[in-house]
Design a protein around this motif. Structure first.
Motif, mmCIF file in Angstrom:
data_model
loop_
_atom_site.group_PDB
_atom_site.id
_atom_site.type_symbol
_atom_site.label_atom_id
_atom_site.label_comp_id
_atom_site.label_asym_id
_atom_site.label_seq_id
_atom_site.Cartn_x
_atom_site.Cartn_y
_atom_site.Cartn_z
ATOM 1 N N MET A 67 -22.497 -21.214 12.160
ATOM 2 C CA MET A 67 -22.271 -21.299 10.718
ATOM 3 C C MET A 67 -22.718 -22.668 10.226
ATOM 4 S SD MET A 67 -18.773 -20.457 8.570
ATOM 5 C CE MET A 67 -17.866 -21.952 8.997
ATOM 6 N N ARG A 68 -23.551 -22.711 9.194
ATOM 7 C CA ARG A 68 -24.124 -23.961 8.708
ATOM 8 C C ARG A 68 -23.266 -24.634 7.638
ATOM 9 N NH1 ARG A 68 -29.442 -24.304 10.561
ATOM 10 N NH2 ARG A 68 -29.487 -23.069 12.491
ATOM 11 N N HIS A 69 -22.501 -23.835 6.876
ATOM 12 C CA HIS A 69 -21.632 -24.384 5.841
ATOM 13 C C HIS A 69 -20.575 -23.330 5.528
ATOM 14 C CE1 HIS A 69 -23.886 -21.804 3.066
ATOM 15 N NE2 HIS A 69 -24.987 -22.308 3.618
ATOM 16 N N LYS A 70 -19.564 -23.704 4.745
ATOM 17 C CA LYS A 70 -18.425 -22.813 4.499
ATOM 18 C C LYS A 70 -18.812 -21.532 3.785
ATOM 19 C CE LYS A 70 -14.822 -26.355 4.518
ATOM 20 N NZ LYS A 70 -13.723 -27.014 3.748
ATOM 21 N N LEU A 71 -19.916 -21.541 3.039
ATOM 22 C CA LEU A 71 -20.349 -20.343 2.309
ATOM 23 C C LEU A 71 -21.505 -19.631 3.006
ATOM 24 C CD1 LEU A 71 -20.135 -21.691 -1.357
ATOM 25 C CD2 LEU A 71 -18.428 -20.394 -0.066
ATOM 26 N N ASP A 72 -21.693 -19.916 4.288
ATOM 27 C CA ASP A 72 -22.777 -19.292 5.051
ATOM 28 C C ASP A 72 -22.379 -17.857 5.398
ATOM 29 O OD1 ASP A 72 -24.849 -18.584 6.679
ATOM 30 O OD2 ASP A 72 -24.632 -20.249 8.093
ATOM 31 N N ALA A 73 -22.791 -16.907 4.558
ATOM 32 C CA ALA A 73 -22.398 -15.508 4.723
ATOM 33 C C ALA A 73 -23.007 -14.869 5.965
ATOM 34 C CB ALA A 73 -22.783 -14.710 3.473
ATOM 35 N N ARG A 74 -24.034 -15.502 6.537
ATOM 36 C CA ARG A 74 -24.662 -14.911 7.726
ATOM 37 C C ARG A 74 -23.705 -14.823 8.901
ATOM 38 N NH1 ARG A 74 -29.660 -18.890 8.135
ATOM 39 N NH2 ARG A 74 -27.894 -20.290 7.707
ATOM 40 N N VAL A 75 -22.673 -15.674 8.893
ATOM 41 C CA VAL A 75 -21.720 -15.648 9.996
ATOM 42 C C VAL A 75 -20.957 -14.333 10.016
ATOM 43 C CG1 VAL A 75 -19.735 -16.668 8.784
ATOM 44 C CG2 VAL A 75 -20.045 -17.080 11.224
ATOM 45 N N LEU A 76 -20.819 -13.683 8.878
ATOM 46 C CA LEU A 76 -20.128 -12.396 8.819
ATOM 47 C C LEU A 76 -20.864 -11.341 9.636
ATOM 48 C CD1 LEU A 76 -19.296 -12.335 4.993
ATOM 49 C CD2 LEU A 76 -17.738 -12.915 6.859
ATOM 50 N N SER A 77 -22.180 -11.245 9.429
ATOM 51 C CA SER A 77 -22.956 -10.242 10.166
ATOM 52 C C SER A 77 -23.047 -10.596 11.646
ATOM 53 C CB SER A 77 -24.350 -10.093 9.556
ATOM 54 O OG SER A 77 -25.074 -11.314 9.649
ATOM 55 N N ARG A 78 -23.136 -11.896 11.947
ATOM 56 C CA ARG A 78 -23.192 -12.297 13.351
ATOM 57 C C ARG A 78 -21.905 -11.944 14.076
ATOM 58 N NH1 ARG A 78 -25.500 -18.085 11.560
ATOM 59 N NH2 ARG A 78 -27.681 -17.495 11.225
ATOM 60 N N LEU A 79 -20.766 -12.186 13.436
ATOM 61 C CA LEU A 79 -19.494 -11.838 14.056
ATOM 62 C C LEU A 79 -19.353 -10.326 14.181
ATOM 63 C CD1 LEU A 79 -16.722 -12.538 15.166
ATOM 64 C CD2 LEU A 79 -15.875 -12.676 12.806
ATOM 65 N N TRP A 80 -19.758 -9.602 13.150
ATOM 66 C CA TRP A 80 -19.680 -8.139 13.204
ATOM 67 C C TRP A 80 -20.519 -7.596 14.354
ATOM 68 C CZ3 TRP A 80 -23.357 -4.213 12.369
ATOM 69 C CH2 TRP A 80 -22.823 -2.920 12.256
ATOM 70 N N ARG A 81 -21.733 -8.103 14.515
ATOM 71 C CA ARG A 81 -22.587 -7.638 15.611
ATOM 72 C C ARG A 81 -21.980 -7.983 16.973
ATOM 73 N NH1 ARG A 81 -26.840 -9.554 12.233
ATOM 74 N NH2 ARG A 81 -27.024 -11.440 13.495
ATOM 75 N N LEU A 82 -21.397 -9.172 17.082
ATOM 76 C CA LEU A 82 -20.771 -9.565 18.342
ATOM 77 C C LEU A 82 -19.616 -8.634 18.689
ATOM 78 C CD1 LEU A 82 -20.399 -11.639 20.679
ATOM 79 C CD2 LEU A 82 -18.863 -12.896 19.137
ATOM 80 N N LEU A 83 -18.776 -8.330 17.711
ATOM 81 C CA LEU A 83 -17.633 -7.449 17.962
ATOM 82 C C LEU A 83 -18.094 -6.034 18.291
ATOM 83 C CD1 LEU A 83 -15.245 -8.649 15.096
ATOM 84 C CD2 LEU A 83 -15.090 -9.196 17.540
#
Length: 385
Positions: free
Chosen positions: A69-85
């Motif tokens: 995650m690059r910053h607090k509003l980095d929405a890409r972390v949502l998809s990365r976590l979803w894919r990991l799970l």
């Protein structure tokens, strides 16, 4: 055994904001590394900052994923976590710290994780907005772990989390690892052999009270053998606190040694341990110092009084009071017999109430209880259908 009804061993994914060095990070690593691998298969993920704690986990055969995650509003972390799970399919998602807790609740539910647990480590939320977010997403969590009675009271009465979902499991330490450590070579670090040595382990953030520690050093009485302080840790306040030490004329006696992997050896070399924080949830560093048999001087904030018994295992002082901090430290330096007695009592208290083995056993029992409840629900649904 409950875990036999699930994929054996049961997958547990620990999610945390970052995996540098800190109390919550140490607590996560201690737990993940000690889980019964015959029953549970741990792995970890961090939103960013896969540092020293990530390396410790990987060395113990616990895989680590950095979601970058690059910053607090980095929405890409949502998809990365979803894919990991979705890829790993953990049965249990156990998150730590506010941002990771929030994402675990939201993304974990969307990804269909069977059990979601979040752990509350602190009482220092920066804004009321966090209170509201925490309260309104609590329904997405199957269990909320708090690390001290003080954190429990804060989360239930101030934040508004449902008391029925909150369970207290303290942080724990491997007592033997600290009790049996050999001290560092002082000369190798430019530390005088005969001077009293005060130790502090902290992230160099404003809430950790490093400024007050420096001022307390300056307030110590002058002597032929002035005390030196070693500060283990790093953070954004290093430059400012080092400059303050220079301004107060104590720079030669305050040693900033950064992150250290062998904390037990450093603690073994100290005469007194100091924790000057403005607030704490359940201070792992204090538990470690007590396990090492060091007398503790700490601020009476948050969960610290749940650990340090004033006058029995250490001395408690008000926060933001350098004079009181200095006086308590000097009391122990002037009375080595009292210091030894407090240190011995502290180690005994950790052995009895905060051992890592006991904490791991409590956590595994919580996992089993939640798994058992889920099995019963599944059986009930199958009967009705």
């Amino acid at each position: 055994m409950v875990t036999r009804a699930f994929k054996d061993p049961v997958g547990v994914l620990y999610l945390i904001t970052e995996l540098e060095t800190g109390g919550a990070q140490t607590a996560l690593a201690n737990l993940a590394l000690q889980l019964d691998r015959r029953r549970f298969q741990p792995q970890a993920a961090c939103l960013y900052g896969a540092g020293a704690t990530a390396r410790r986990l990987q060395a113990g055969a616990v895989p680590v994923t950095n979601l970058d995650m690059r910053h607090k509003l980095d929405a890409r972390v949502l998809s990365r976590l979803w894919r990991l799970l979705c890829h790993e399919r953990p049965v249990i998602l156990h998150a730590h710290l506010f941002h990771a807790n929030l994402l675990a609740r939201l993304v974990g539910q969307f990804a269909g994780v069977p059990l979601i647990i979040t752990t509350e480590h602190t009482m220092g939320m920066e804004s009321r907005f966090r209170y509201v977010v925490n309260r309104f997403t609590a329904s997405l969590t199957h269990q909320i772990v708090v690390v001290s009675p003080a954190v429990r009271d804060f989360m239930v009465h101030q934040v508004g989390l449902p008391a029925s979902k909150v369970v207290f499991i303290p942080n724990g330490v491997d007592v033997a690892r600290f009790a049996e450590a050999h001290p560092i070579d002082r000369a190798a670090w430019g530390l005088p052999d005969t001077a009293p040595l005060i130790g502090a382990v902290m992230r160099l953030d404003p809430v950790k009270g490093g400024e007050n520690l420096v001022r307390a050093v300056a307030a110590l009485p002058h002597s032929r053998r002035p005390a030196h302080v070693v500060v283990i840790g790093a953070g954004p306040c290093h430059t400012a606190w080092a400059a303050l030490a220079q301004d107060l004329g104590v720079a030669e006696r305050v040693h900033w040694v950064g992150y250290q992997t062998d904390v037990p050896a450093w603690l073994a070399a100290c005469d007194v341990f100091v924790q000057p924080s403005d607030w704490e949830g359940m201070p792992v560093a204090v538990l470690e110092a007590m396990a090492a048999g060091r007398p503790v001087v700490a601020t009476a904030v948050g969960g610290t009084p749940n650990v340090v018994v004033d006058g029995v295992t250490g001395l408690l002082v008000p926060p933001r009071d350098p004079a009181a901090l200095a006086q308590a430290v000097q009391t122990l330096l002037d009375n080595p017999a009292q210091a030894r007695a407090l240190g011995a009592a502290g180690r005994q208290r950790v052995e009895q109430h905060f051992s890592l083995a006991a904490v791991v056993a409590q956590t595994e029992a919580l996992y089993d209880s939640l798994l058992r409840a889920r099995l019963q629900i599944a059986k009930s649904i199958n009967k009705r259908s």
